[in-house]
Write a protein that holds these residues in place. Sequence first.
Motif, PDB file in Angstrom:
ATOM      1  N   ALA A 180       0.743  -1.196   0.133  1.00 50.24           N
ATOM      2  CA  ALA A 180      -0.167  -0.033   0.081  1.00 50.24           C
ATOM      3  C   ALA A 180       0.844   1.133  -0.067  1.00 50.24           C
ATOM      4  O   ALA A 180       0.473   2.456  -0.049  1.00 50.24           O
ATOM      5  CB  ALA A 180      -0.951  -0.166   1.254  1.00 50.24           C
ATOM      6  N   GLY A 181       2.112   1.045  -0.048  1.00 52.77           N
ATOM      7  CA  GLY A 181       3.165   2.031   0.075  1.00 52.77           C
ATOM      8  C   GLY A 181       3.135   3.046   1.412  1.00 52.77           C
ATOM      9  O   GLY A 181       3.273   4.404   1.375  1.00 52.77           O
ATOM     10  N   ILE A 182       2.751   2.229   2.348  1.00 50.95           N
ATOM     11  CA  ILE A 182       2.770   2.766   3.950  1.00 50.95           C
ATOM     12  C   ILE A 182       4.276   2.749   4.250  1.00 50.95           C
ATOM     13  O   ILE A 182       5.041   1.894   4.095  1.00 50.95           O
ATOM     14  CB  ILE A 182       1.932   2.018   4.721  1.00 50.95           C
ATOM     15  N   THR A 183       4.391   4.045   4.699  1.00 49.91           N
ATOM     16  CA  THR A 183       5.717   4.248   5.464  1.00 49.91           C
ATOM     17  C   THR A 183       5.746   4.477   6.893  1.00 49.91           C
ATOM     18  O   THR A 183       4.618   5.164   7.433  1.00 49.91           O
ATOM     19  CB  THR A 183       6.734   5.379   4.711  1.00 49.91           C
ATOM     20  N   HIS A 205     -17.028   5.603  -5.798  1.00 45.37           N
ATOM     21  CA  HIS A 205     -17.350   6.787  -5.769  1.00 45.37           C
ATOM     22  C   HIS A 205     -16.266   7.847  -6.230  1.00 45.37           C
ATOM     23  O   HIS A 205     -16.287   8.962  -6.082  1.00 45.37           O
ATOM     24  CB  HIS A 205     -18.187   7.401  -4.314  1.00 45.37           C
ATOM     25  N   GLY A 206     -15.162   7.160  -6.442  1.00 39.99           N
ATOM     26  CA  GLY A 206     -13.844   8.013  -6.835  1.00 39.99           C
ATOM     27  C   GLY A 206     -13.291   8.687  -5.836  1.00 39.99           C
ATOM     28  O   GLY A 206     -12.515   9.546  -5.985  1.00 39.99           O
ATOM     29  N   ILE A 207     -13.584   8.198  -4.393  1.00 40.06           N
ATOM     30  CA  ILE A 207     -12.752   8.641  -3.412  1.00 40.06           C
ATOM     31  C   ILE A 207     -12.020   7.502  -2.862  1.00 40.06           C
ATOM     32  O   ILE A 207     -12.349   6.182  -3.153  1.00 40.06           O
ATOM     33  CB  ILE A 207     -13.506   9.160  -2.399  1.00 40.06           C
ATOM     34  N   GLY A 208     -11.041   7.676  -1.763  1.00 42.15           N
ATOM     35  CA  GLY A 208     -10.195   6.744  -1.033  1.00 42.15           C
ATOM     36  C   GLY A 208     -11.082   5.566  -0.423  1.00 42.15           C
ATOM     37  O   GLY A 208     -11.876   6.054   0.258  1.00 42.15           O
ATOM     38  N   ALA A 222     -11.315  10.606   1.978  1.00 39.57           N
ATOM     39  CA  ALA A 222     -10.008  10.914   1.517  1.00 39.57           C
ATOM     40  C   ALA A 222      -9.883  11.148   0.111  1.00 39.57           C
ATOM     41  O   ALA A 222     -10.692  10.072  -0.769  1.00 39.57           O
ATOM     42  CB  ALA A 222      -8.880   9.478   1.958  1.00 39.57           C
ATOM     43  N   GLN A 223      -9.273  11.775  -0.587  1.00 40.18           N
ATOM     44  CA  GLN A 223      -9.420  12.384  -2.012  1.00 40.18           C
ATOM     45  C   GLN A 223      -8.026  11.458  -2.833  1.00 40.18           C
ATOM     46  O   GLN A 223      -7.034  11.208  -1.885  1.00 40.18           O
ATOM     47  CB  GLN A 223      -9.407  13.604  -2.233  1.00 40.18           C
ATOM     48  N   ILE A 224      -8.390  11.136  -3.777  1.00 37.19           N
ATOM     49  CA  ILE A 224      -7.136  10.656  -4.692  1.00 37.19           C
ATOM     50  C   ILE A 224      -6.163  11.770  -4.595  1.00 37.19           C
ATOM     51  O   ILE A 224      -6.321  12.686  -4.926  1.00 37.19           O
ATOM     52  CB  ILE A 224      -7.756  10.359  -6.257  1.00 37.19           C
ATOM     53  N   ARG A 249       3.730   4.609  20.866  1.00 32.63           N
ATOM     54  CA  ARG A 249       3.341   5.647  19.833  1.00 32.63           C
ATOM     55  C   ARG A 249       3.974   5.226  18.291  1.00 32.63           C
ATOM     56  O   ARG A 249       5.030   4.618  18.213  1.00 32.63           O
ATOM     57  CB  ARG A 249       3.829   6.927  20.358  1.00 32.63           C
ATOM     58  N   ALA A 250       3.202   5.483  17.404  1.00 32.54           N
ATOM     59  CA  ALA A 250       3.763   5.481  15.953  1.00 32.54           C
ATOM     60  C   ALA A 250       3.084   6.380  15.080  1.00 32.54           C
ATOM     61  O   ALA A 250       1.779   6.654  15.149  1.00 32.54           O
ATOM     62  CB  ALA A 250       3.377   4.121  15.639  1.00 32.54           C
ATOM     63  N   VAL A 251       3.765   6.798  14.048  1.00 33.51           N
ATOM     64  CA  VAL A 251       3.366   7.658  13.164  1.00 33.51           C
ATOM     65  C   VAL A 251       3.480   7.169  11.793  1.00 33.51           C
ATOM     66  O   VAL A 251       4.796   6.790  11.475  1.00 33.51           O
ATOM     67  CB  VAL A 251       3.899   9.002  12.910  1.00 33.51           C
ATOM     68  N   ALA A 252       2.537   6.804  10.700  1.00 35.77           N
ATOM     69  CA  ALA A 252       2.731   6.144   9.637  1.00 35.77           C
ATOM     70  C   ALA A 252       2.119   6.924   8.450  1.00 35.77           C
ATOM     71  O   ALA A 252       1.226   7.944   8.951  1.00 35.77           O
ATOM     72  CB  ALA A 252       2.019   5.093   9.722  1.00 35.77           C
ATOM     73  N   ARG A 253       2.388   6.934   7.273  1.00 33.99           N
ATOM     74  CA  ARG A 253       1.788   7.923   6.231  1.00 33.99           C
ATOM     75  C   ARG A 253       1.530   7.013   4.938  1.00 33.99           C
ATOM     76  O   ARG A 253       2.322   5.979   4.774  1.00 33.99           O
ATOM     77  CB  ARG A 253       2.578   9.067   5.954  1.00 33.99           C
ATOM     78  N   MET A 254       0.638   7.321   4.072  1.00 30.06           N
ATOM     79  CA  MET A 254       0.274   6.951   2.882  1.00 30.06           C
ATOM     80  C   MET A 254      -0.427   7.747   2.031  1.00 30.06           C
ATOM     81  O   MET A 254      -0.995   8.628   2.518  1.00 30.06           O
ATOM     82  CB  MET A 254      -0.653   5.641   3.155  1.00 30.06           C
ATOM     83  N   LYS A 255       0.166   7.727   0.735  1.00 34.33           N
ATOM     84  CA  LYS A 255      -0.514   8.315  -0.392  1.00 34.33           C
ATOM     85  C   LYS A 255      -1.755   7.735  -1.003  1.00 34.33           C
ATOM     86  O   LYS A 255      -1.434   6.491  -1.342  1.00 34.33           O
ATOM     87  CB  LYS A 255       0.598   8.804  -1.562  1.00 34.33           C
ATOM     88  N   VAL A 256      -2.874   8.294  -0.964  1.00 33.64           N
ATOM     89  CA  VAL A 256      -3.955   7.896  -1.794  1.00 33.64           C
ATOM     90  C   VAL A 256      -3.981   7.825  -3.217  1.00 33.64           C
ATOM     91  O   VAL A 256      -3.802   8.881  -3.759  1.00 33.64           O
ATOM     92  CB  VAL A 256      -5.369   8.569  -1.288  1.00 33.64           C
ATOM     93  N   THR A 257      -3.692   6.519  -3.776  1.00 31.25           N
ATOM     94  CA  THR A 257      -3.711   6.481  -5.401  1.00 31.25           C
ATOM     95  C   THR A 257      -4.788   6.281  -5.996  1.00 31.25           C
ATOM     96  O   THR A 257      -5.757   5.820  -5.495  1.00 31.25           O
ATOM     97  CB  THR A 257      -2.663   5.535  -5.513  1.00 31.25           C
ATOM     98  N   GLU A 258      -4.869   6.138  -7.319  1.00 34.08           N
ATOM     99  CA  GLU A 258      -6.153   5.893  -8.174  1.00 34.08           C
ATOM    100  C   GLU A 258      -6.744   4.496  -7.899  1.00 34.08           C
ATOM    101  O   GLU A 258      -7.698   4.016  -7.838  1.00 34.08           O
ATOM    102  CB  GLU A 258      -6.051   6.155  -9.484  1.00 34.08           C
TER     103      GLU A 258
END
Length: 136
Positions: free
Chosen positions: A19-22, A45-48, A85-87, A30-39
């Motif tokens: 999923a491209g999570i880092t 509905h065209g959203i994440g 969440a938007q693309i 405690r933890a902080v993770a991030r991910m970019k919402v892809t197509e």
Amino acid sequence: MGTARIDALFERDRACQGAGITLDEVTGGRAVARMKVTEEMANAHGIGHGGYVFLLADAAFSYACNSYGPVALAQGAQVTFLAPAQIGDELVAEATERTRSGRQGVYDVTVRTIAGTVVAEFRGQSVLVAGVPHSA
């Protein structure tokens, strides 16, 4: 990001890798993770898709509750979706331990866009599992 144990755990985490999570940070509880919402993560509905938002929150939760060393697994989780969440959005999930007692823990995760919009609130319950090595 974390200790060598956390780094090795993340390296084997195929769901996060796919999923491209880092991971930005992992410290005690405690933890902080991030991910970019892809197509590819869009729903009809065209959203994440909410499943990807849940996956990001669950990943942050997992690393927060495994930050101490013993193997911790989810025994339950709930999510409340608050905004779509938007693309193209970059999402950040911040997991924080609320309580840990005996073998059980409770963690809250807030998922936000980089702009600060709260997309979801997640609460996870963990349980320590004896006799299961991290390398399993």
